[in-house]
Design a protein around this motif. Structure first.
Motif, PDB file in Angstrom:
ATOM      1  N   PRO A 269       0.803  -1.222   0.000  1.00 46.50           N
ATOM      2  CA  PRO A 269       0.000   0.000   0.000  1.00 46.50           C
ATOM      3  C   PRO A 269       0.844   1.285   0.000  1.00 46.50           C
ATOM      4  CG  PRO A 269      -0.249  -1.211   2.083  1.00 46.50           C
ATOM      5  CD  PRO A 269       0.557  -2.082   1.158  1.00 46.50           C
ATOM      6  N   LYS A 270       2.073   1.171   0.410  1.00 49.53           N
ATOM      7  CA  LYS A 270       2.914   2.390   0.440  1.00 49.53           C
ATOM      8  C   LYS A 270       3.500   2.702  -0.928  1.00 49.53           C
ATOM      9  CE  LYS A 270       4.152   2.484   5.276  1.00 49.53           C
ATOM     10  NZ  LYS A 270       4.251   1.056   5.707  1.00 49.53           N
ATOM     11  N   THR A 271       4.017   1.665  -1.615  1.00 45.73           N
ATOM     12  CA  THR A 271       4.715   1.917  -2.882  1.00 45.73           C
ATOM     13  C   THR A 271       3.826   1.699  -4.107  1.00 45.73           C
ATOM     14  OG1 THR A 271       5.404  -0.386  -3.097  1.00 45.73           O
ATOM     15  CG2 THR A 271       6.882   1.070  -1.863  1.00 45.73           C
ATOM     16  N   GLY A 272       2.727   0.974  -3.952  1.00 47.13           N
ATOM     17  CA  GLY A 272       1.870   0.660  -5.101  1.00 47.13           C
ATOM     18  C   GLY A 272       2.419  -0.474  -5.950  1.00 47.13           C
ATOM     19  N   GLU A 273       3.557  -1.035  -5.563  1.00 48.19           N
ATOM     20  CA  GLU A 273       4.180  -2.121  -6.332  1.00 48.19           C
ATOM     21  C   GLU A 273       3.622  -3.474  -5.883  1.00 48.19           C
ATOM     22  OE1 GLU A 273       6.308  -1.840  -8.886  1.00 48.19           O
ATOM     23  OE2 GLU A 273       5.943   0.319  -8.705  1.00 48.19           O
ATOM     24  N   PRO A 274       3.612  -4.472  -6.773  1.00 41.91           N
ATOM     25  CA  PRO A 274       3.106  -5.798  -6.362  1.00 41.91           C
ATOM     26  C   PRO A 274       3.991  -6.409  -5.278  1.00 41.91           C
ATOM     27  CG  PRO A 274       4.014  -5.867  -8.608  1.00 41.91           C
ATOM     28  CD  PRO A 274       4.017  -4.440  -8.190  1.00 41.91           C
ATOM     29  N   VAL A 275       3.374  -7.131  -4.349  1.00 41.31           N
ATOM     30  CA  VAL A 275       4.169  -7.845  -3.336  1.00 41.31           C
ATOM     31  C   VAL A 275       4.497  -9.226  -3.916  1.00 41.31           C
ATOM     32  CG1 VAL A 275       3.070  -6.678  -1.375  1.00 41.31           C
ATOM     33  CG2 VAL A 275       2.155  -8.858  -2.161  1.00 41.31           C
ATOM     34  N   PRO A 276       5.543  -9.880  -3.430  1.00 42.58           N
ATOM     35  CA  PRO A 276       5.828 -11.240  -3.894  1.00 42.58           C
ATOM     36  C   PRO A 276       4.639 -12.152  -3.611  1.00 42.58           C
ATOM     37  CG  PRO A 276       7.643 -10.382  -2.572  1.00 42.58           C
ATOM     38  CD  PRO A 276       6.517  -9.402  -2.445  1.00 42.58           C
ATOM     39  N   GLU A 277       4.382 -13.085  -4.510  1.00 40.47           N
ATOM     40  CA  GLU A 277       3.250 -14.018  -4.415  1.00 40.47           C
ATOM     41  C   GLU A 277       3.148 -14.608  -2.998  1.00 40.47           C
ATOM     42  OE1 GLU A 277       1.499 -15.140  -7.392  1.00 40.47           O
ATOM     43  OE2 GLU A 277       0.253 -16.607  -6.344  1.00 40.47           O
ATOM     44  N   GLY A 278       1.977 -14.527  -2.415  1.00 39.03           N
ATOM     45  CA  GLY A 278       1.767 -15.130  -1.101  1.00 39.03           C
ATOM     46  C   GLY A 278       1.982 -14.170   0.061  1.00 39.03           C
ATOM     47  N   GLN A 279       2.553 -12.993  -0.216  1.00 33.12           N
ATOM     48  CA  GLN A 279       2.731 -12.044   0.895  1.00 33.12           C
ATOM     49  C   GLN A 279       1.517 -11.151   1.070  1.00 33.12           C
ATOM     50  OE1 GLN A 279       6.281  -9.740   1.128  1.00 33.12           O
ATOM     51  NE2 GLN A 279       7.575 -11.561   1.054  1.00 33.12           N
ATOM     52  N   GLN A 280       1.416 -10.598   2.285  1.00 37.21           N
ATOM     53  CA  GLN A 280       0.286  -9.725   2.600  1.00 37.21           C
ATOM     54  C   GLN A 280       0.414  -8.381   1.917  1.00 37.21           C
ATOM     55  OE1 GLN A 280      -1.025  -8.778   6.424  1.00 37.21           O
ATOM     56  NE2 GLN A 280      -2.367 -10.543   6.339  1.00 37.21           N
ATOM     57  N   GLY A 281      -0.701  -7.838   1.516  1.00 39.78           N
ATOM     58  CA  GLY A 281      -0.693  -6.498   0.942  1.00 39.78           C
ATOM     59  C   GLY A 281      -2.123  -6.038   0.745  1.00 39.78           C
ATOM     60  N   GLU A 282      -2.269  -4.940   0.032  1.00 39.79           N
ATOM     61  CA  GLU A 282      -3.609  -4.397  -0.215  1.00 39.79           C
ATOM     62  C   GLU A 282      -4.188  -5.026  -1.483  1.00 39.79           C
ATOM     63  OE1 GLU A 282      -3.753  -0.106  -0.496  1.00 39.79           O
ATOM     64  OE2 GLU A 282      -5.686  -0.172  -1.539  1.00 39.79           O
ATOM     65  N   LEU A 283      -5.426  -5.428  -1.388  1.00 34.56           N
ATOM     66  CA  LEU A 283      -6.120  -6.007  -2.535  1.00 34.56           C
ATOM     67  C   LEU A 283      -6.554  -4.886  -3.486  1.00 34.56           C
ATOM     68  CD1 LEU A 283      -7.474  -8.559  -3.810  1.00 34.56           C
ATOM     69  CD2 LEU A 283      -9.495  -7.986  -2.452  1.00 34.56           C
ATOM     70  N   VAL A 284      -6.230  -5.066  -4.761  1.00 36.57           N
ATOM     71  CA  VAL A 284      -6.622  -4.094  -5.786  1.00 36.57           C
ATOM     72  C   VAL A 284      -7.428  -4.858  -6.831  1.00 36.57           C
ATOM     73  CG1 VAL A 284      -5.720  -2.624  -7.634  1.00 36.57           C
ATOM     74  CG2 VAL A 284      -4.626  -2.614  -5.387  1.00 36.57           C
ATOM     75  N   LEU A 285      -8.582  -4.330  -7.215  1.00 30.45           N
ATOM     76  CA  LEU A 285      -9.466  -5.065  -8.123  1.00 30.45           C
ATOM     77  C   LEU A 285      -9.880  -4.234  -9.331  1.00 30.45           C
ATOM     78  CD1 LEU A 285     -11.815  -6.712  -5.449  1.00 30.45           C
ATOM     79  CD2 LEU A 285     -10.060  -7.871  -6.812  1.00 30.45           C
ATOM     80  N   THR A 286      -9.933  -4.889 -10.476  1.00 28.74           N
ATOM     81  CA  THR A 286     -10.413  -4.266 -11.709  1.00 28.74           C
ATOM     82  C   THR A 286     -11.621  -5.052 -12.193  1.00 28.74           C
ATOM     83  OG1 THR A 286      -8.176  -3.598 -12.323  1.00 28.74           O
ATOM     84  CG2 THR A 286      -9.775  -3.747 -14.104  1.00 28.74           C
ATOM     85  N   THR A 287     -12.704  -4.360 -12.516  1.00 31.90           N
ATOM     86  CA  THR A 287     -13.875  -5.079 -13.032  1.00 31.90           C
ATOM     87  C   THR A 287     -13.573  -5.493 -14.476  1.00 31.90           C
ATOM     88  OG1 THR A 287     -14.946  -3.107 -13.945  1.00 31.90           O
ATOM     89  CG2 THR A 287     -15.477  -3.655 -11.670  1.00 31.90           C
TER      90      THR A 287
END
Ligand code: AMP
Ligand code: ZN
Length: 430
Positions: A269-287
């Protein structure tokens, strides 16, 4: 059991190919019809044809909570105003709500996803579905209702009515499944206990779909034990149709997110970059399939992670772990970051603790946890109360690194909200 087996078990390569085609289509549509995205694309020097792979989603702009508010009521509409047939809103704490409009096809697709979700927990047309969520602008009522009707259940739109009436409907129509808020489920369990009703013996209720607000695994266990039902985690948000975005299957090991309708990313959530697979982060969704209001890269603020490996049910859609909190839920107390769910986890794991609690912040940085005692199993002796308060304060300190004041109060004495529970009261002067 499957509602739409072909879509639910589509192989990853085919699913991803379909996602890319839908993403490209969505980007083309907003570039043609939504000034907000036209401006964003222009400032990024981006053209729809630049999206050539799923990884290119990262070139697209984020859409934030505030963007929806700023374009209230119809600024993000991608179809003529006469096309939508339904409005839902999501209210924040202040100011204008976020308004979401849906075409008939959007509503039908949302109901399909709910139907898939319910059937994967074992719901059939024999079930009697009591929808104890509020109807109206909130999606939890109507969207779930449409999906349950699609399955063919008898749907009882009881809404958040009084517990008395809920119980009457439940007994008279032999309700088997319910959609309910976690806070209300805990409260309702207390209500049944008071009435001397043993749900296992006296009711036909077997399953509940519980979501719309964060809750811990400990709370799930508590609800399951108190009501003798199976609790399935149900995740959704108004911006993405409401319920039916991600749901647990019969194996109850994380929530399958319907990836043919929503493209998911987990970012820092701070950098907007993807986290490594399986790590915690903010969910971002596109319809991917929405007509009236397509949304690109919506910052949900919900913190979660992707669970590894396939699910025994055979569905190809990936699974989200329980939402551990919202990035904007975090409290800073005496310089320490605290998520309300850390407190809930400690409280709900304790057998002498009841079913409702509130976190109060006041003065400069004083943290008080006010929590109800269990109705049974505690004698109320002043010394015992003091000892339990001390014990809980220590447990909370070990979890939070901050020692709260703990106030134990009698069962049923804290207020219960009609909608989502308000767990944090911040009265700090700073
Ligand atoms: P609303 O748009 O009012 O339906 O609120 C959506 C928000 O409720 C989500 O962004 C989450 O923060 C929260 N929420 C919904 N379902 C769940 C769930 N199963 N677990 C935790 N939080 C949830
Ligand atoms: Zn599964």
């Amino acid at each position: 059991m499957f509602w739409d087996q072909a879509s639910e078990t589509l192989s990853r390569p085919l699913l991803e190919r379909a996602q890319l085609a839908q993403l490209q289509e969505t980007v083309r549509r907003v570039a043609l019809s939504v000034p907000f995205y036209q401006q964003k694309f222009a400032s990024l020097g981006l053209k729809p044809e630049d999206i050539q792979s799923l990884a290119d989603v990262r070139r697209l702009p984020f859409t934030a909570n505030d963007d929806l508010r700023a374009h209230y009521p119809t600024g993000l509409l991608a179809v003529p105003l006469e096309e939508p047939v339904r409005l839902h809103t999501s209210s924040g704490t202040t100011g204008k709500p976020k308004a979401l409009l849906f075409t008939r096809k959007d509503i039908d697709q949302a109901a399909e996803l709910v139907a898939r979700s319910l059937v994967m927990t074992g719901v059939t047309r024999q079930d009697v579905f009591q929808n104890m969520m509020s109807y109206g602008l909130f999606t939890g009522g109507l969207m779930m209702h449409y999906g349950a009707e699609k399955v063919g259940c008898l749907v009882i739109p009881s809404g958040p009515g009084t517990s008395e009436r809920q119980l009457m409907l439940m007994q008279d129509f032999r309700t088997t499944v319910a959609h309910i808020l976690p806070s209300y489920a805990l409260y309702f369990a207390g209500f049944l206990e008071q009435r001397g009703i043993d749900p296992r013996r006296d009711l036909a209720w077997r399953k509940a779909f519980v979501g719309a607000e964060p809750y811990t695994e400990e709370t799930r266990q508590k609800i399951q034990q108190a009501l003798g039902i199976q609790v399935f985690n149900s995740y959704g948000l108004t911006e993405m149709n409401g319920p039916g975005v991600a749901f647990e299957c019969e194996h109850q090991c994380g929530m399958h997110l319907w990836e043919d309708h929503f493209l998911l990313e987990i970012i820092d959530p701070k950098t907007g970059e993807p986290v490594p697979e399986g790590q915690q982060g903010e969910l971002v969704l596109t319809t991917l399939k929405r007509e009236a209001m397509p949304i690109l890269r919506y910052r949900t603020r919900d913190i979660t992670r992707l669970l590894p490996g396939p699910c025994p049910c055979g569905r190809s859609h990936r699974r989200l772990d329980r939402i551990t909190g919202r990035s904007d839920d975090m409290l800073i107390v005496r310089g320490v970051n605290i998520f309300p769910q850390q407190i809930e986890r400690v409280l709900m794991a304790h057998p002498q603790i009841g079913r409702n609690y509130v976190i109060i912040l006041e003065g400069l940085d004083d943290l008080t946890v006010e929590v109800e005692l269990a109705a049974a199993g505690f004698d109320g002796d002043v010394e015992h109360v003091a000892a339990l308060q001390h014990h809980l304060a220590e447990k909370l300190k070990a979890e939070l690194w901050v020692r709260p004041k703990v106030n134990l109060v009698p069962a049923g004495s804290l207020p219960i909200a009609e909608g989502k529970a308000k767990r944090v009261i911040d009265k700090r002067s700073l």
